[in-house]
Design a protein around this motif. Structure first.
Motif, PDB file in Angstrom:
ATOM      1  N   VAL A 458      16.414  53.128  35.968  1.00  0.00           N
ATOM      2  CA  VAL A 458      15.900  54.426  36.390  1.00  0.00           C
ATOM      3  C   VAL A 458      15.152  55.109  35.244  1.00  0.00           C
ATOM      4  CG1 VAL A 458      16.581  56.760  37.112  1.00  0.00           C
ATOM      5  CG2 VAL A 458      17.575  54.763  38.233  1.00  0.00           C
ATOM      6  N   ALA A 459      15.693  55.023  34.024  1.00  0.00           N
ATOM      7  CA  ALA A 459      15.031  55.638  32.868  1.00  0.00           C
ATOM      8  C   ALA A 459      13.652  55.032  32.643  1.00  0.00           C
ATOM      9  CB  ALA A 459      15.890  55.463  31.617  1.00  0.00           C
ATOM     10  N   ASN A 460      13.531  53.719  32.837  1.00  0.00           N
ATOM     11  CA  ASN A 460      12.240  53.080  32.664  1.00  0.00           C
ATOM     12  C   ASN A 460      11.266  53.436  33.789  1.00  0.00           C
ATOM     13  OD1 ASN A 460      11.985  51.131  30.259  1.00  0.00           O
ATOM     14  ND2 ASN A 460      14.071  50.840  30.961  1.00  0.00           N
ATOM     15  N   TRP A 461      11.765  53.582  35.001  1.00  0.00           N
ATOM     16  CA  TRP A 461      10.920  54.083  36.093  1.00  0.00           C
ATOM     17  C   TRP A 461      10.384  55.457  35.727  1.00  0.00           C
ATOM     18  CZ3 TRP A 461       8.439  52.539  40.258  1.00  0.00           C
ATOM     19  CH2 TRP A 461       8.826  51.357  40.908  1.00  0.00           C
ATOM     20  N   ALA A 462      11.231  56.291  35.151  1.00  0.00           N
ATOM     21  CA  ALA A 462      10.812  57.661  34.823  1.00  0.00           C
ATOM     22  C   ALA A 462       9.627  57.665  33.879  1.00  0.00           C
ATOM     23  CB  ALA A 462      11.978  58.434  34.212  1.00  0.00           C
ATOM     24  N   GLY A 463       9.536  56.670  33.007  1.00  0.00           N
ATOM     25  CA  GLY A 463       8.435  56.619  32.063  1.00  0.00           C
ATOM     26  C   GLY A 463       7.070  56.460  32.709  1.00  0.00           C
ATOM     27  N   LEU A 464       7.037  56.039  33.967  1.00  0.00           N
ATOM     28  CA  LEU A 464       5.761  55.844  34.646  1.00  0.00           C
ATOM     29  C   LEU A 464       5.083  57.169  34.999  1.00  0.00           C
ATOM     30  CD1 LEU A 464       6.767  52.936  37.051  1.00  0.00           C
ATOM     31  CD2 LEU A 464       5.666  52.775  34.821  1.00  0.00           C
ATOM     32  N   LYS A 465       5.863  58.172  35.340  1.00  0.00           N
ATOM     33  CA  LYS A 465       5.312  59.483  35.735  1.00  0.00           C
ATOM     34  C   LYS A 465       6.378  60.538  35.442  1.00  0.00           C
ATOM     35  CE  LYS A 465       2.279  61.373  39.288  1.00  0.00           C
ATOM     36  NZ  LYS A 465       1.702  61.191  40.648  1.00  0.00           N
ATOM     37  N   TYR A 466       6.671  60.705  34.157  1.00  0.00           N
ATOM     38  CA  TYR A 466       7.906  61.352  33.694  1.00  0.00           C
ATOM     39  C   TYR A 466       8.097  62.768  34.232  1.00  0.00           C
ATOM     40  CZ  TYR A 466      11.818  62.378  30.634  1.00  0.00           C
ATOM     41  OH  TYR A 466      13.058  62.711  30.154  1.00  0.00           O
ATOM     42  N   GLU A 467       7.108  63.650  34.101  1.00  0.00           N
ATOM     43  CA  GLU A 467       7.339  65.056  34.426  1.00  0.00           C
ATOM     44  C   GLU A 467       7.659  65.265  35.896  1.00  0.00           C
ATOM     45  OE1 GLU A 467       3.925  67.275  33.352  1.00  0.00           O
ATOM     46  OE2 GLU A 467       2.567  66.256  34.741  1.00  0.00           O
ATOM     47  N   TYR A 468       7.285  64.302  36.767  1.00  0.00           N
ATOM     48  CA  TYR A 468       7.643  64.375  38.176  1.00  0.00           C
ATOM     49  C   TYR A 468       9.009  63.732  38.424  1.00  0.00           C
ATOM     50  CZ  TYR A 468       2.798  65.703  39.130  1.00  0.00           C
ATOM     51  OH  TYR A 468       1.596  66.352  39.169  1.00  0.00           O
ATOM     52  N   ILE A 469       9.188  62.523  37.887  1.00  0.00           N
ATOM     53  CA  ILE A 469      10.390  61.753  38.201  1.00  0.00           C
ATOM     54  C   ILE A 469      11.633  62.369  37.578  1.00  0.00           C
ATOM     55  CG2 ILE A 469      11.479  59.477  37.948  1.00  0.00           C
ATOM     56  CD1 ILE A 469       8.711  58.237  38.172  1.00  0.00           C
ATOM     57  N   ILE A 470      11.501  62.991  36.391  1.00  0.00           N
ATOM     58  CA  ILE A 470      12.689  63.570  35.756  1.00  0.00           C
ATOM     59  C   ILE A 470      13.273  64.694  36.600  1.00  0.00           C
ATOM     60  CG2 ILE A 470      11.469  65.284  34.354  1.00  0.00           C
ATOM     61  CD1 ILE A 470      14.543  63.165  33.321  1.00  0.00           C
ATOM     62  N   GLU A 471      12.465  65.362  37.396  1.00  0.00           N
ATOM     63  CA  GLU A 471      12.978  66.413  38.266  1.00  0.00           C
ATOM     64  C   GLU A 471      13.903  65.835  39.331  1.00  0.00           C
ATOM     65  OE1 GLU A 471       9.832  68.755  39.861  1.00  0.00           O
ATOM     66  OE2 GLU A 471       9.267  69.609  37.910  1.00  0.00           O
ATOM     67  N   ASP A 472      13.548  64.662  39.882  1.00  0.00           N
ATOM     68  CA  ASP A 472      14.427  64.005  40.853  1.00  0.00           C
ATOM     69  C   ASP A 472      15.738  63.570  40.200  1.00  0.00           C
ATOM     70  OD1 ASP A 472      12.458  64.290  42.771  1.00  0.00           O
ATOM     71  OD2 ASP A 472      11.594  62.321  42.373  1.00  0.00           O
ATOM     72  N   ILE A 473      15.633  63.067  38.955  1.00  0.00           N
ATOM     73  CA  ILE A 473      16.826  62.653  38.224  1.00  0.00           C
ATOM     74  C   ILE A 473      17.732  63.855  37.959  1.00  0.00           C
ATOM     75  CG2 ILE A 473      17.651  61.716  36.024  1.00  0.00           C
ATOM     76  CD1 ILE A 473      15.116  59.965  35.971  1.00  0.00           C
ATOM     77  N   GLN A 474      17.159  64.947  37.514  1.00  0.00           N
ATOM     78  CA  GLN A 474      17.949  66.152  37.223  1.00  0.00           C
ATOM     79  C   GLN A 474      18.623  66.707  38.467  1.00  0.00           C
ATOM     80  OE1 GLN A 474      14.830  68.376  35.329  1.00  0.00           O
ATOM     81  NE2 GLN A 474      15.378  67.677  33.270  1.00  0.00           N
ATOM     82  N   GLU A 475      17.951  66.583  39.592  1.00  0.00           N
ATOM     83  CA  GLU A 475      18.572  67.031  40.845  1.00  0.00           C
ATOM     84  C   GLU A 475      19.839  66.243  41.131  1.00  0.00           C
ATOM     85  OE1 GLU A 475      17.517  66.991  45.621  1.00  0.00           O
ATOM     86  OE2 GLU A 475      15.872  67.107  44.160  1.00  0.00           O
ATOM     87  N   LYS A 476      19.782  64.929  40.915  1.00  0.00           N
ATOM     88  CA  LYS A 476      20.968  64.094  41.141  1.00  0.00           C
ATOM     89  C   LYS A 476      22.036  64.334  40.070  1.00  0.00           C
ATOM     90  CE  LYS A 476      20.061  62.034  44.956  1.00  0.00           C
ATOM     91  NZ  LYS A 476      20.924  62.312  46.150  1.00  0.00           N
ATOM     92  N   GLN A 477      21.617  64.558  38.830  1.00  0.00           N
ATOM     93  CA  GLN A 477      22.588  64.895  37.791  1.00  0.00           C
ATOM     94  C   GLN A 477      23.375  66.142  38.193  1.00  0.00           C
ATOM     95  OE1 GLN A 477      19.950  65.386  34.473  1.00  0.00           O
ATOM     96  NE2 GLN A 477      20.300  63.329  33.662  1.00  0.00           N
ATOM     97  N   ASN A 478      22.676  67.173  38.607  1.00  0.00           N
ATOM     98  CA  ASN A 478      23.344  68.414  39.012  1.00  0.00           C
ATOM     99  C   ASN A 478      24.280  68.175  40.188  1.00  0.00           C
ATOM    100  OD1 ASN A 478      22.121  70.043  37.075  1.00  0.00           O
ATOM    101  ND2 ASN A 478      20.339  70.440  38.359  1.00  0.00           N
ATOM    102  N   GLU A 479      23.825  67.388  41.141  1.00  0.00           N
ATOM    103  CA  GLU A 479      24.634  67.129  42.335  1.00  0.00           C
ATOM    104  C   GLU A 479      25.953  66.459  41.968  1.00  0.00           C
ATOM    105  OE1 GLU A 479      24.449  64.048  46.123  1.00  0.00           O
ATOM    106  OE2 GLU A 479      22.557  64.903  45.375  1.00  0.00           O
ATOM    107  N   PHE A 480      25.887  65.397  41.179  1.00  0.00           N
ATOM    108  CA  PHE A 480      27.096  64.628  40.883  1.00  0.00           C
ATOM    109  C   PHE A 480      27.973  65.302  39.831  1.00  0.00           C
ATOM    110  CE2 PHE A 480      24.764  61.341  43.097  1.00  0.00           C
ATOM    111  CZ  PHE A 480      25.755  60.641  43.763  1.00  0.00           C
ATOM    112  N   GLU A 481      27.367  65.790  38.766  1.00  0.00           N
ATOM    113  CA  GLU A 481      28.167  66.372  37.683  1.00  0.00           C
ATOM    114  C   GLU A 481      28.838  67.669  38.116  1.00  0.00           C
ATOM    115  OE1 GLU A 481      25.430  64.409  34.121  1.00  0.00           O
ATOM    116  OE2 GLU A 481      25.298  66.549  34.545  1.00  0.00           O
ATOM    117  N   LEU A 482      28.116  68.533  38.821  1.00  0.00           N
ATOM    118  CA  LEU A 482      28.723  69.785  39.284  1.00  0.00           C
ATOM    119  C   LEU A 482      29.798  69.519  40.328  1.00  0.00           C
ATOM    120  CD1 LEU A 482      25.585  72.099  39.472  1.00  0.00           C
ATOM    121  CD2 LEU A 482      27.442  72.166  37.794  1.00  0.00           C
ATOM    122  N   SER A 483      29.571  68.529  41.184  1.00  0.00           N
ATOM    123  CA  SER A 483      30.597  68.176  42.166  1.00  0.00           C
ATOM    124  C   SER A 483      31.869  67.687  41.475  1.00  0.00           C
ATOM    125  CB  SER A 483      30.061  67.087  43.104  1.00  0.00           C
ATOM    126  OG  SER A 483      31.066  66.649  43.996  1.00  0.00           O
TER     127      SER A 483
END
Length: 526
Positions: A458-483
């Motif tokens: 996933v981290a390597n995928w993010a490198g392809l279009k970082y400023e867009y893809i990192i937002e999707d990653i952060q959304e999932k981080q918030n979902e799982f970590e806060l839960s």
């Protein structure tokens, strides 16, 4: 898929020469929102063993000896000891994760007397946390002496030296004293090292360096004042040795050896540990101090610390710092997800970040190629060294909670691969194993069975279009970590009620919870 795999393996090839250089942090209970103690660590090399292992408790016979093995985390592969970076240990002494009859078995450098009972603990390239909430971090430092292991004479590096107190100790000070005795008795090889160690009540930092005498080793330890936060980044952090300070410990022969080798003299006053045993840097200016500045400036922005200093021997960044606001576990996660956002060093800005603000920087011709290089070499054009670096193998945040029994009070928040794009999952200190995807990994071979490869992919995928893809990653981080955070109170209470009736069943409950959380997360990440 070809494009993504090209990025994956290019990243690994370019990081092959990278050193294992880490960023640890210790937060005392007076500096946290709920009175927890935190020890955090990032293990910053992809081409090391990325498995998280569970080492079970064990009973031992009188007269039994404990083997001490070579640690490839120190100086790299040493085939003569069957010590390899991609397989930190092979044998039957540390539980089933490390048993592999198809691989060469690790060869001991020596032996020390065994104790009657050893505690269970989480193990990675260094000990992480034991069943009594004893927590460990680590970073490598430059030192004037860097020595090879010598069977029977210099048998310990800091990694193996962290495992012995994980097996035997319940408090941080007890662990520091044991490590000091091991250094003096059995010798020390490798590089300089910093180990933050904490229990649910207090935290200590022990730093060590090989001795120019060829035997034993040099060490000093200091207690972190309650209400403050300690950070380190590949440079010794302890300075003046005060013999009258009850919160400072050190090797009995430290002053004598330093004086004999013209490293220090009594006429200089108190011995400056950093200046005595090192050249003040790890391998180039700001490789270390930029991270210390960043963490301290985020912890206490009111102090307006400057990122520029006169040398690696600066006293601009104190041993520990009182934060402007008390921290919780998400604050610590945020500190590790840092690439200087919003500063003049922001790696997501400028032409080198490309069109999509990618903060990854693969080593270039001005970057160091080895461990603890000459700090006097000028490296204009070297990349900034961030806290969250693309080549990070894993990071974790250990949390000790004194108001709960040890199996329930201890939590390890573990995240494979780099902090910026990982997701931290809680595992209780009282759990009896590790979810299989987290104890399965070979960084040189892609595998869908490995949690590390899911996060690396996933981290390597993010490198392809970082400023867009990192937002999707952060959304999932918030979902799982806060839960996970929001659900801990209920799990703590359920486990506590069961623990009062049947401690073993409570630990089985914690095991199932930790395993399920980890398995669900890695499936979601894929």
């Amino acid at each position: 898929m070809k494009k993504v795999f090209g990025v994956v393996f290019l990243g690994i090839l370019l990081s092959a020469g990278a050193v294992q250089a880490c960023t640890p942090l210790l937060v005392t209970k007076g500096a946290t929102v709920d009175g927890s103690v935190f020890v955090a660590h990032s293990d910053d090399s992809e081409l090391f063993d990325q498995r998280l292992a569970y080492v079970p408790a064990a009973d031992h016979e009188p007269g039994e000896m404990r083997p001490v093995y070579y640690d490839a985390a120190s100086l790299g592969d040493r085939p003569q000891y069957h010590g390899y970076t991609l397989r930190r240990y092979v044998g039957e002494d540390r539980g089933p994760v490390y048993v592999d009859p198809q691989q060469p078995q690790s060869i001991p450098l020596g032996y020390i007397p065994q104790v009657a009972h050893t505690y269970a603990y989480y193990d990675a390239n260094y000990a992480v946390m034991n069943e009594h909430q004893l927590m460990f971090g680590e970073c490598t430092n430059g030192a004037k002496v860097q020595s090879e292991p010598k069977p029977g004479q210099r048998i310990f590096y800091s990694a193996e030296r962290s495992r012995v107190p994980a097996e035997r100790c319940t408090t941080a000070k007890e662990a520091v004293l044991l490590i000091g005795r091991l250094i003096e008795t059995y010798g020390y090889y490798g590089t300089g090292e910093t180990l933050p160690i904490a229990d649910p009540d207090e935290g200590w930092v022990i730093e060590m360096a090989p001795s120019p005498e060829g035997t034993g080793g040099l060490w000093v330890a200091k207690k972190v004042p309650d209400g403050e936060v300690f950070v380190a980044a590949n440079e010794f952090r302890i300075r003046d040795i005060d013999p009258n300070d009850p919160d400072m410990l050190y090797a009995q022969d430290l002053h004598a050896i330093a004086e004999k080798n013209d490293w220090w003299g009594p006429e200089e006053g108190q011995l400056d540990w950093l200046a005595t045993v090192s050249q003040g840097e790890y391998n180039h200016p700001y490789y270390s101090l930029r991270r210390v500045w960043r963490l301290q400036s985020r912890l206490a922005p009111s102090q307006a610390k400057s990122p520029w200093v006169e040398s690696g021997l600066t006293r601009a960044y104190p041993f520990s710092i009182q934060p402007d606001h008390k921290l919780d576990v998400r604050d610590v996660m945020s500190l590790y997800r840092d690439h200087y956002q919003g500063t003049q060093f922001d790696l997501s800005k400028g032409i080198t970040a490309g069109p999509f603000g990618c903060p990854y920087r693969y080593p270039g011709p001005k970057d160091p190629k080895g461990d603890t290089e000459d700090p006097s070499v000028k490296r204009e054009g070297a990349w900034e060294r961030p806290i969250s670096i693309f080549r990070c193998g894993y990071s974790y945040i250990c949390q000790g909670r004194s108001w709960l029994p040890d199996p329930i009070g201890g939590l390890m928040w573990f995240g494979p691969d780099e902090p910026m794009s990982t997701c931290y999952v809680p595992m209780y200190a009282g759990a009896l194993d590790v979810a299989e995807p987290y104890s399965t990994c070979d960084p040189s071979k892609f595998s869908r069975d490995s949690a590390w490869w899911a996060f690396n992919f996933v981290a390597n995928w993010a490198g392809l279009k970082y400023e867009y893809i990192i937002e999707d990653i952060q959304e999932k981080q918030n979902e799982f970590e806060l839960s996970a955070i929001n659900g801990l109170s209920a799990m703590d209470q359920k486990a506590l009620e069961l623990y009062q009736e049947n401690p073993r069943q409570a630990r089985e409950l914690l095991t199932n919870y930790s395993r399920n959380q980890a398995n669900q997360l890695v499936q979601a990440w894929w």
